[in-house]
Every structure is written in C-alpha cells, then in structure tokens.
Design an enzyme around this catalytic site. Structure first.
Site, PDB file in Angstrom:
ATOM      1  N   GLU A  47       0.848  -1.105   0.063  1.00 27.44           N
ATOM      2  CA  GLU A  47       0.205   0.006   0.004  1.00 27.44           C
ATOM      3  C   GLU A  47       0.906   1.201   0.071  1.00 27.44           C
ATOM      4  O   GLU A  47       1.928   1.163   0.639  1.00 27.44           O
ATOM      5  CB  GLU A  47      -0.713   0.021   1.362  1.00 27.44           C
ATOM      6  CG  GLU A  47      -2.051  -1.042   1.345  1.00 27.44           C
ATOM      7  CD  GLU A  47      -2.734  -1.084   2.810  1.00 27.44           C
ATOM      8  OE1 GLU A  47      -2.013  -0.593   3.559  1.00 27.44           O
ATOM      9  OE2 GLU A  47      -3.497  -1.597   2.954  1.00 27.44           O
ATOM     10  N   LYS A  62       2.506   4.412   1.185  1.00 32.54           N
ATOM     11  CA  LYS A  62       2.624   5.010   2.670  1.00 32.54           C
ATOM     12  C   LYS A  62       2.461   6.483   2.502  1.00 32.54           C
ATOM     13  O   LYS A  62       3.259   7.222   2.057  1.00 32.54           O
ATOM     14  CB  LYS A  62       3.972   4.552   3.212  1.00 32.54           C
ATOM     15  CG  LYS A  62       4.312   4.985   4.471  1.00 32.54           C
ATOM     16  CD  LYS A  62       5.627   4.546   5.152  1.00 32.54           C
ATOM     17  CE  LYS A  62       5.730   4.893   6.571  1.00 32.54           C
ATOM     18  NZ  LYS A  62       5.793   6.155   6.992  1.00 32.54           N
ATOM     19  N   ARG A  79      -0.933   9.971  11.114  1.00 35.33           N
ATOM     20  CA  ARG A  79      -1.684   8.579  11.323  1.00 35.33           C
ATOM     21  C   ARG A  79      -3.133   9.110  12.182  1.00 35.33           C
ATOM     22  O   ARG A  79      -3.082   9.688  13.350  1.00 35.33           O
ATOM     23  CB  ARG A  79      -0.927   7.683  12.224  1.00 35.33           C
ATOM     24  CG  ARG A  79      -1.604   6.329  12.565  1.00 35.33           C
ATOM     25  CD  ARG A  79      -1.297   5.404  11.307  1.00 35.33           C
ATOM     26  NE  ARG A  79      -1.741   4.158  11.811  1.00 35.33           N
ATOM     27  CZ  ARG A  79      -1.093   3.093  12.152  1.00 35.33           C
ATOM     28  NH1 ARG A  79       0.309   3.327  12.185  1.00 35.33           N
ATOM     29  NH2 ARG A  79      -1.481   1.952  12.502  1.00 35.33           N
ATOM     30  N   GLU A  91       5.691   8.610   0.875  1.00 36.26           N
ATOM     31  CA  GLU A  91       6.933   8.348   1.301  1.00 36.26           C
ATOM     32  C   GLU A  91       7.385   6.720   1.093  1.00 36.26           C
ATOM     33  O   GLU A  91       8.795   6.726   0.939  1.00 36.26           O
ATOM     34  CB  GLU A  91       6.949   8.312   2.908  1.00 36.26           C
ATOM     35  CG  GLU A  91       6.522   9.572   3.686  1.00 36.26           C
ATOM     36  CD  GLU A  91       6.638   9.123   5.076  1.00 36.26           C
ATOM     37  OE1 GLU A  91       5.852   8.483   5.532  1.00 36.26           O
ATOM     38  OE2 GLU A  91       7.615   9.639   5.714  1.00 36.26           O
ATOM     39  N   LYS A 143       2.280  -5.789   3.735  1.00 44.62           N
ATOM     40  CA  LYS A 143       1.160  -6.536   4.709  1.00 44.62           C
ATOM     41  C   LYS A 143       1.095  -7.972   4.362  1.00 44.62           C
ATOM     42  O   LYS A 143       0.719  -7.948   3.350  1.00 44.62           O
ATOM     43  CB  LYS A 143       0.032  -5.696   5.047  1.00 44.62           C
ATOM     44  CG  LYS A 143       0.510  -4.105   5.529  1.00 44.62           C
ATOM     45  CD  LYS A 143      -0.842  -3.477   5.939  1.00 44.62           C
ATOM     46  CE  LYS A 143      -0.524  -1.865   5.937  1.00 44.62           C
ATOM     47  NZ  LYS A 143      -1.855  -1.157   6.145  1.00 44.62           N
ATOM     48  N   ARG A 150       4.158  -7.840  17.461  1.00 45.08           N
ATOM     49  CA  ARG A 150       4.479  -8.580  16.272  1.00 45.08           C
ATOM     50  C   ARG A 150       4.244  -7.615  14.925  1.00 45.08           C
ATOM     51  O   ARG A 150       3.988  -8.106  13.940  1.00 45.08           O
ATOM     52  CB  ARG A 150       3.474  -9.404  15.974  1.00 45.08           C
ATOM     53  CG  ARG A 150       3.365 -10.752  17.328  1.00 45.08           C
ATOM     54  CD  ARG A 150       3.817 -12.002  16.528  1.00 45.08           C
ATOM     55  NE  ARG A 150       2.946 -13.163  17.313  1.00 45.08           N
ATOM     56  CZ  ARG A 150       2.737 -14.180  16.952  1.00 45.08           C
ATOM     57  NH1 ARG A 150       3.323 -14.662  15.589  1.00 45.08           N
ATOM     58  NH2 ARG A 150       2.081 -15.154  17.391  1.00 45.08           N
ATOM     59  N   LYS A 193       7.818  -1.324   6.182  1.00 48.22           N
ATOM     60  CA  LYS A 193       7.823  -0.126   5.504  1.00 48.22           C
ATOM     61  C   LYS A 193       8.852  -0.088   4.674  1.00 48.22           C
ATOM     62  O   LYS A 193       9.953  -0.362   5.017  1.00 48.22           O
ATOM     63  CB  LYS A 193       7.494   0.892   6.379  1.00 48.22           C
ATOM     64  CG  LYS A 193       8.437   1.263   7.425  1.00 48.22           C
ATOM     65  CD  LYS A 193       7.970   2.369   8.462  1.00 48.22           C
ATOM     66  CE  LYS A 193       9.016   2.770   9.589  1.00 48.22           C
ATOM     67  NZ  LYS A 193       8.728   3.768  10.416  1.00 48.22           N
TER      68      LYS A 193
END
Length: 790
Positions: free
Chosen positions: A419, A421, A426, A591, A596, A610, A616
């Site tokens: 995805e 970033k 956030r 960025e 994931k 975890r 990233k």
DNA sequence: GGTGACTGCCC
DNA sequence: ATTCTGC
DNA sequence: GCAGAATGGGCAGTCACC
C-alpha cells in the site's frame, strides 16, 4: 556559554576525571556490583524492619520458598536455599519460563515448543530466579492500608535502574506491585501510573507544561544555587535528576524539622496540580509546586532524583509500559493465587500476561483496567474491558526494510499486499451513529457516550485530535454505506490541495490549527486515506485476516474524492512489481510503501506487537539509494543519559564556495554507535574553539547555539529522507528562498569522510539543487526529471 | 499587540 | 521519526 | 527481535515580557 566552553577545553583532564563517577553510574553495573547492591539494600531493609517490629505478615512470602519457612534470618546464603532451588538447575527449563516465583511446583507442561520468546531461554530465567530468590532481597514495606510511601517506589526504581537484566527489572517491578496489591490495593493505579510516568491515559490530554528550563529554575531556587551552576552540573552529569539529588544532599541543613514523608498519592496529586496550573503566573506556580515537592524529598535516597526525572519525562529506568504490563499481570495473578495459598503456574502467568497485554492494547487505559482487575480478577478481564468506539487502541506499527529482497524473504510463499505510505498524520477514526440500535456490550467504560453517538479521531500516540479535525468528523456520515452504524478506521490524514487535486507536503499539514478550529475557517483541507477497519457494527475485527478486514472496509464505505479514499494498494508479489509500485508512490508524493500479509493468523491486527508483520519501504532506507550529503561538523551538544561524557549531538554545515562560508543545515544525533561517539569526542575535542568562526552562517540567539564550536575539519556522510525549508538553518539561503535556508528531515550519521576536506563538503549550490529536484518529483511538476536509479 | 522562549506532539 | 544495544 | 533510550526538524499553543 563561553564559560562552559572554556571549562570543557581548558582542563579536559580533570574534567573527564570528574566525570567518571557520574558516568559510571549511568553505565550498566557489573554483575558483582549488582549483587553487592542488592545486599546493601537488603541489609538496610532488614534494619528498618526490625525497628518496625512485626510486619512479618507483610513480607512477601513469595520471596521464600514456602511462606511458612521464612528464612528471616538475615543471611541469605545461597546454599541454604539451594536445596529447593537447585533441584532444577538447567534442564528444568520451561517450567520457569516467565514464572517469577515458580521454583516450586509448576506443572511441567509439554508446551515447550509453543512458548513465545524463545530468545530468552528458560535456563536463563531459571538462573535469574534462583538468584533473586536466594538473594532473598526484601523490598519496601509499609503498614497495611496506609498510603504507599514514595520512597518505596523509589527504592524499586533504584533496583530496576541498577540492573541491565530485563528479567530482573521485571522481577523488581512485579514485586513492588504485589506489595501494593497486598497492602494498599486502592493505590495500585497511582503506582502504575507513576511507574509509566503518566498522569492519566494518553487520550485525556493532560500535560505537565514543564520542561528543562523550568525544572532547572525550580532546582536552583529549591536548593539555593545559581541557575548557571545547575546548568553546568547538568552538562557534566548528564542527568537533571542526579543534579537535583546532589544539590539537595549538599544543601546546608539549616532547618531541622524533618519534612513529612512523601507519599505516592501526594506526588501524583502535585503532578496533577502542576498540569492544571495555567494562565498568568502559571510558570511561577508550577515552579513553586515543584519546589514544595523537592523540599519534601528525603535528603538521602533517590526521591528528588526520580521526581525530577519524572517531570522531565525521562525516567531512564530501562523500564517502560510494555514491561510494566507484564509485571502487572504477574503481580495480579500471583496475588490472586496467594489468596488460596497457591502459587501461579507457568501457564497461568503466561495466560495472564497475554490477557493483560491484549486488553491493554485494545483499551489502553489503566483507569479502566486496574479497577476491573481488582474487582473481577484477571481471568475475567476480557469481559469487562473490550475494544470500544471512543477509546483509542494502540496502532499497529511497521519495521523499516533495508532492501526489497528483504520483503520477499520475509513473505516468501505468503500472500501479501503493498500500500502507499502517505506522508501525513496517522489517524484512528471512531464512529457510532446517534441512531445506532446495536447493543454495545456493557463494559467497565462509561457507555453513556455511545448512546449519544461517537465521532472522534485519535493520533498515533492516542492523543485526542477531535478538536483539530471538525471538518472530518462532520462528514463521517457521508462516508458510510447504509447499514453501517459504528466503526473504527485506521487511516492516514494528508493535506489536500483542492485546486490541483493532489496531496500537500507534510509540513503544510502541520500548519493546521489544533484548537478552536472552526470548519469554515480551515485553511489546510485534508483527505483521509483509510487502510484498515478494526471495528464494525459492534464487532471487533482485529482477529480477522487483513483480506477480510479490507473486504469489509471496501464494502462499507464510499470513496469521496479529496475527502475520503482507500489507500492505494497493489497485491502483486514480484520484485519488479514492488519496485515500480514504489517508484509510483514516490511520484505521487508518498513516502514509500507499506507491505502487509493478507492471509493467515499473522495478518490479524495486533496492536503494537508482532509488528514484523508490517514492513515499510522508503527509498532512503535502501542502501545506496536516497540522498546523502557530506557535511562539516561545526558544533556539538553535551550528551545526556547514556551519552553522558561524550557529545550527544552535533551541528552540521554545508560549504558555500561563492561566499566561502559554512552554512548550518541540521543537528544530528543518531546513527552513532557508542564507540563512534567516543571517537568523535576525542577527535573533536582537539578542534574546539571559543566562538563560532566569522564565516559560519548560523541562527542567532542563544537557543540555537551549540554547547561547543569547532574548527571546520571533520566531514561526515549523512543520510536524509527529505529536505525542508527551515526557519532555523541557513544552508543555501538565498538560493531557494531569500530568507530561509534548507534543512534535513530525519538526518542520520553514516560514516566519516576522511578523504574529504571541509571545502570538499557538499556545496550550498548542490543542496539547493537537491531541494529543487525533490520538489519537482513530489510537487508533480511532472516530467522534469523523475528518473530514479535503483 | 508583538516577540521570543519554552513545551508538547506530529513526523 | 532513525538508530543502536543488552537481553 | 523486543523493548528501551539516545537523538533529529518543525509546527501551534502558552506564557513572560516589552
């Protein structure tokens, strides 16, 4: 300033000698020292205890093998204990894993392989335990039901601080908490809060409004010393808490009346008072509250030290929230078992830890958890403390990736997704419609609000940003499809240019007001990019796979251009696909990427644990990719904490060959190993000068000056993520902006460039060039030169 | 009312 | 934020 | 690999002071 510089360079010899003691203190003590310390503590404790008479029942029975056979005889000779302890020397393994007290009968289970944290071997744990038990060290004691003395907390802090062993830290913490449970359970919350050094849950937004300056002022006034004295001590000792403690113990003892013993409750209460003091005269008010506390701190012991450290926000115990959660779970389960004269088994301890960590990550509020813990017990905790709209949960985090191939290694044979970033803030968005008919489970949290609907937005650190984003909260209704009555979304909020329909740089987003925001007046519009759905229509989704959570998210929300979008995703698993998606993300002003796992239990949302499950990728992580500069070291700052006695950070400059000046560009404080820091200290000490060279271009004002200045000699290679227009630094001033220089975002040290002289450092023109190139890529003035070399 | 120092919180 | 370090 | 502690730029908000 000058005086400090002079001290530092005029007598380096005696200076560094003088530093030794302080430095030693901050370094991890050797095992022998630890043992010695423990012994001392223990002896003094025993003495106190004797004078205190009985209290025997207050002693922690767990310290002995059996409650009855209390070896109150001072000698904690290991031999004496060994029969019981040594029975299971090394092979006894997993039995004691995690068990603080378990020398006795933990049911030997077969779950060895299923144990978590294999990194810490069971054998190691066993040894630590044996040591602690056989050491039989006591810990603070006070009359049942009476307020917890602050000294008791400080004694534990001291024990915790003086070992580097994580298990020992855990042990000391857990022992104190057990003592609190046993003697003064209604203050458990206070104690836990002070241990974590918070006044309340993060989303309550309580701030001390105290920093180094005010603290120095308070210490100076309280101890009758000059502010400059305190400052220079601070530079040498590297810890304001120690400075305060020393100042206090050296204080001539004029007044005889011994102050009343400080209690945990009083300290906490005073911190709260400091926090709510505001308005005119607030600073004096805060200072005088601090002075009162310091005046009540015992001259001996560490009370002043820890008060000051707490106010500074750096406890430096090597202990923080995560460990405290574990300690609390162990303390509670042990306390519960104790009631029926039992000891918790390994399995029980592990289960308790898992429960508490899980509950806390979904409901990070000790105010709620601790009363529920005491009232209902740890095994019922999940029933009373559940994820709930209106209370932020800890966000899942990600690890940096140094090469794209690392992604493929980690996720080999797994289904994963990439995805964008986004470079924003956030945000966790909570919503319950006013008309929701869903029956929310009654939990320990006040549910009144839910009945009236919820619309809140929280930051990465669980701060409540609802006041900052009324423009978002006002339109939540329009995002949802019919049937959606409640949700928690994980998102990135990004500045949005309505005209150009593209994202704005982070720096612009940051200029938004934070308080008293009126929707009509909002200057920086934002677009929310959602990437995860954690809660929907009354149900937590964190245990679902990412694929399922994302499916539900896609099907429950409408994208609205420039207001609400799903994070751009790509499910391809080939290296080339990832690479080109990464390039694309950067051209789109992001960025980099988040990677994931999509399927399987490892794709569930595990708040703050975890985190390896998310990776990233940013271009500046990749070796040999991204911007690096060669910069001249022109100044430095004295290190604090574990960097005491070396420079902790440095001021860097680029070279302006037209003007023949060195223009400051950033400070730098990360990327150094301890050894490198010492080498820098030695090497640079030879180049210290009294005042900046006339051809140094730097901000004026005391605030921005480093502690020491250097001749322009050393050149370092430094990596950065971005360049920014800076109000403080002067690099390339006049080349890009007439008033502003350029600075670096996330600068870190890579290596020394011995091969370069200062005039071969990165030139101001080059800095300007790099800045423009970055603008042309991120800013989307498409086509200028978006060729990256990977 | 303006400015600068300080603090907290974004990254 | 990034990075290093002891366990 | 975790957990903790060093450290970065830069913004708005608050308060002291002029």
């Amino acid at each position: 300033m000058a005086s400090i510089e002079e001290e530092a360079k005029s007598e380096p010899e005696s200076e560094s000698e003088a530093l030794k003691p302080a430095k030693r203190r901050r370094r991890p003590p050797k095992a022998a020292e630890v043992a010695e310390d423990m012994q001392k503590v223990k002896i003094s404790e025993k003495e106190t205890k004797n004078t205190k008479a009985k209290k025997k029942e207050n002693e922690n029975p767990d310290l002995e093998e059996k409650p009855k056979k209390s070896k109150s005889s001072p000698k904690k000779s290991p031999k004496k204990v060994s029969p019981v302890v040594k029975a299971e020397p090394i092979e006894e393994k997993k039995n004691d894993d995690e068990a603080p007290v378990s020398d006795s009968e933990s049911p030997s289970s077969s779950e060895e392989s299923s144990l978590k944290k294999p990194a810490i071997t069971a054998a190691a744990r066993k040894q630590v335990q044996a040591k602690l038990v056989s050491g039989g060290h006591s810990y603070p004691d006070w009359p049942t039901g009476s307020p917890v003395p602050y000294a008791a907390l400080c004694k534990s802090f001291s024990l915790i601080e003086n070992t580097t062993k994580r298990l020992e830290k855990l042990q000391h913490t857990s022992l104190l908490l057990r003592q609190v449970l046993r003697l003064t359970p209604n203050e458990l919350l206070l104690v836990v809060h002070l241990m974590c050094n918070k006044l309340a849950a993060d989303f309550e937004g309580i701030e001390l409004g105290i920093g180094e300056s005010l603290l120095i002022k308070a210490i100076a006034e309280s101890c009758g010393r000059a502010i400059d004295k305190i400052k220079s001590d601070h530079n040498q000792i590297g810890d304001l808490g120690v400075v305060a403690q020393q100042s206090r113990s050296n204080q001539s003892t004029l007044m005889f009346h011994k102050p009343k013993q400080l209690t945990v409750a009083r300290v906490h209460d005073t911190f709260l008072k400091i926090a709510i003091t505001s308005g005119g005269g607030a600073q004096n008010g805060k200072v005088s509250l601090i002075k009162q506390l310091l005046a009540s701190a015992a001259k001996e012991g560490d009370e002043a030290k820890y008060i000051v450290r707490a106010l500074e926000g750096k406890m430096r115990l090597g202990l923080a929230e995560r460990t405290i959660e574990v300690a609390l779970s162990q303390a509670v389960v042990t306390w519960e078992q104790e009631k029926s004269d039992k000891k918790p088994s390994l399995a029980q301890l592990q289960e308790a830890e898992e429960i508490l960590k899980g509950v806390y990550s979904e409901l990070p509020s000790f105010e709620v958890i601790i009363p529920a813990l005491i009232e209902h017990g740890i095994y019922n905790l999940r029933q009373y403390c559940r994820m709930q709209p209106g209370v932020p949960l800890k966000p899942m985090l990600a690890k940096p990736t140094k090469a794209i191939t690392e992604v493929l290694d980690k996720f080999e044979n797994k289904t994963f997704t990439c995805e964008y970033k986004y470079d924003g803030e956030r945000s966790q968005i909570h919503f319950v419609s006013k008309t929701s008919k869903i029956d929310y489970p009654k939990t320990a949290v006040d549910t009144n609000k839910i009945d009236k609907g919820v619309a809140k937005i929280f930051s990465r650190n669980s701060e409540d940003l609802s006041k900052k984003y009324p423009d978002i909260l006002g339109v939540l209704d329009s995002w949802i499809k019919p049937g959606v009555e409640s949700f928690i979304l994980d998102c990135e909020t990004v500045g949005w240019d309505k005209e150009e329909k593209k994202v704005l740089p982070f720096q612009q987003l940051m200029t938004r007001k934070k308080k008293d925001v009126i929707v009509e007046d909002v200057k920086v519009k934002v677009c929310v990019f959602a990437f995860d759905l954690l809660f929907l229509n009354g149900k937590p989704l964190v245990k679902e796979t990412l694929q399922e959570r994302r499916r539900l998210m896609y099907e429950s929300f409408n994208e609205i251009e420039g207001q609400f979008s799903f994070a751009k995703a790509m499910d391809g698993n080939e290296l080339e696909q990832i690479q080109s998606f990464l390039d694309e993300s950067i051209k789109d002003s992001c960025e980099g990427l988040m990677v994931k796992m999509l399927l399987g239990s490892e794709s569930s949302y595990e708040p703050s644990v975890r985190s390896i499950n998310w990776l990233k990728i940013k271009k500046d992580y990749l070796a040999g990719v991204g911007d690096s500069l060669d910069l001249v070291v022109v100044g430095a700052y004295f290190g604090r904490g574990k960097r005491t006695s070396v420079y902790g950070a440095f001021l860097l400059a680029c070279y302006n060959s037209s003007k023949q000046t060195y223009e400051t560009i950033c400070n730098i404080g990360t990327g150094f190993s301890e050894q490198v820091l010492e080498e820098h200290y030695k090497a640079l000490s030879e180049h210290v000068i009294d005042r900046p060279k006339p051809y140094y271009s730097h901000s004026t004002g005391n605030t921005h000056a480093p502690d020491v200045w250097f001749e322009p000699k050393m050149v370092w290679e430094v990596k950065t993520a971005d360049m920014t227009l800076s109000p403080k630094y002067r690099a390339a001033e006049g080349l890009v902006d007439s008033n502003k220089g350029i600075s670096l975002r996330f600068p870190r040290f890579l290596r020394i460039r011995d091969d370069k002289g200062p005039e071969q450092a990165t030139n101001a023109r080059q800095v300007a060039e790099m800045y423009r190139k970055q603008e042309s890529v991120g800013g989307g003035k498409k086509g200028v030169d978006d060729d990256f070399e990977y």
